[in-house]
Design a protein around this motif. Structure first.
Motif, short mmCIF file in Angstrom:
data_model
loop_
_atom_site.label_atom_id
_atom_site.label_comp_id
_atom_site.label_asym_id
_atom_site.label_seq_id
_atom_site.Cartn_x
_atom_site.Cartn_y
_atom_site.Cartn_z
N GLU A 52 0.97 -11.73 -18.68
CA GLU A 52 1.74 -10.49 -18.73
C GLU A 52 3.25 -10.70 -18.72
O GLU A 52 4.00 -9.75 -18.51
N GLU A 53 3.67 -11.94 -18.98
CA GLU A 53 5.11 -12.20 -19.01
C GLU A 53 5.49 -12.90 -20.31
O GLU A 53 4.71 -13.68 -20.88
N GLU A 54 6.71 -12.65 -20.75
CA GLU A 54 7.22 -13.33 -21.93
C GLU A 54 7.54 -14.77 -21.57
O GLU A 54 8.39 -15.05 -20.72
N ARG A 55 6.86 -15.69 -22.25
CA ARG A 55 6.99 -17.10 -21.87
C ARG A 55 8.02 -17.82 -22.75
O ARG A 55 8.69 -18.73 -22.30
N GLN A 56 8.08 -17.40 -24.01
CA GLN A 56 9.02 -18.02 -24.94
C GLN A 56 9.50 -16.94 -25.88
O GLN A 56 8.77 -15.98 -26.17
N ARG A 57 10.70 -17.13 -26.42
CA ARG A 57 11.23 -16.16 -27.36
C ARG A 57 11.94 -16.88 -28.50
O ARG A 57 12.64 -17.88 -28.27
N GLY A 58 11.74 -16.39 -29.70
CA GLY A 58 12.44 -16.93 -30.86
C GLY A 58 13.78 -16.24 -31.03
O GLY A 58 14.24 -15.49 -30.16
N ASN A 59 14.38 -16.45 -32.18
CA ASN A 59 15.72 -15.93 -32.45
C ASN A 59 15.65 -14.52 -33.02
O ASN A 59 15.97 -14.29 -34.19
N PHE A 60 15.23 -13.58 -32.20
CA PHE A 60 15.14 -12.17 -32.58
C PHE A 60 15.93 -11.33 -31.60
O PHE A 60 15.99 -11.64 -30.41
N PRO A 61 16.55 -10.25 -32.10
CA PRO A 61 17.38 -9.41 -31.22
C PRO A 61 16.52 -8.66 -30.19
O PRO A 61 15.30 -8.59 -30.30
N ASP A 62 17.23 -8.08 -29.23
CA ASP A 62 16.57 -7.35 -28.14
C ASP A 62 15.84 -6.10 -28.62
O ASP A 62 15.06 -5.51 -27.85
N ARG A 63 16.08 -5.69 -29.86
CA ARG A 63 15.34 -4.54 -30.41
C ARG A 63 13.84 -4.85 -30.47
O ARG A 63 13.01 -3.95 -30.53
#
Lengths: 114, 110
Positions: A52-63
């Motif tokens: 239930e948590e964001e573990r990794q994020r790519g190069n995308f805006p907060d939108r």
């Protein structure tokens, strides 16, 4: 056993609107990744959810934001839609096993922003 | 930053030919490399997964090789058939996320 399912199949939205896409992972898979695939391009990693948590994020805006529920299903939300957000959105269902993993992709949601 | 390149971008061949699709990547620190097939407007179907410690994997008429040190992988398709027509995507896994190439669009005509 159902594979990875995504809904809706197709969606048409207007610039500035908000959209929610849904993914149900394969039974027993506890990790979900989201990818954006523009026409003629390879998929690009948006983010990954586990427990239930964001573990990794790519190069995308907060939108671009997401959520994972206790049953491991996941949502992708996109606010303030731009024409450039038109793409096929793919969900991948993952189970990590002994240093390796199983991964299956869903059929995708085709989003068109006008 | 990991970058994945696939050559050629498109390929059109008669049925029965043996094919080689190429994939190169810039950072050799990968967990694994995967080849996927994508039919028009559809999701991805995994064809072969090669762990970083492996050199090749085979499934039916498909064989994929991996040379980590040179940052290259090839997908070999034997005796191609019209049903093989699709886009083939290569992806490397560096940190539990996949970095994809832009694909090779294959058309096999009868």
């Amino acid at each position: 056993d159902a594979g990875v399912t995504q809904s809706p199949t197709h969606l048409i939205k207007t610039r500035g609107q908000q959209v929610t896409l849904r993914c149900s992972p394969k039974s027993g898979h506890d990790t979900v990744s989201w990818y954006q695939q523009a026409l003629g391009q390879g998929p690009q990693f948006i983010f990954q959810y586990y427990e239930e948590e964001e573990r990794q994020r790519g190069n995308f805006p907060d939108r671009f934001s997401g959520h994972q529920f206790p049953n491991y299903s996941s949502e992708l939300n996109v606010n303030a839609l731009l024409l450039g957000d038109s793409a096929l959105y793919l969900c991948a269902s993952i189970l990590f096993v002994l240093g390796s993993y199983e991964q299956y992709f869903g059929p995708g949601t085709r989003l068109t922003v006008t | 930053k990991q970058e994945v390149t696939q050559i050629p971008a498109a390929l059109s061949v008669p049925e029965g030919e043996n094919l080689v699709l190429n994939c190169s990547f810039t950072d050799s620190a990968i967990y694994n490399l995967q080849w996927f097939r994508q039919d028009p407007g559809k999701g991805l179907t995994s064809l072969l997964l090669i762990q970083s410690s492996q050199r090749e994997q085979t499934s039916g008429r498909l064989n994929a090789s991996l040379d980590k040190s040179s940052g290259r992988s090839t997908l070999y398709i034997a005796a191609s058939q019209p049903g093989d027509s699709a886009t083939y995507l290569c992806a490397v896994d560096s940190t539990d996320k996949l970095i994809f190439g832009t694909g090779t669009r294959l058309q096999v005509f009868p």
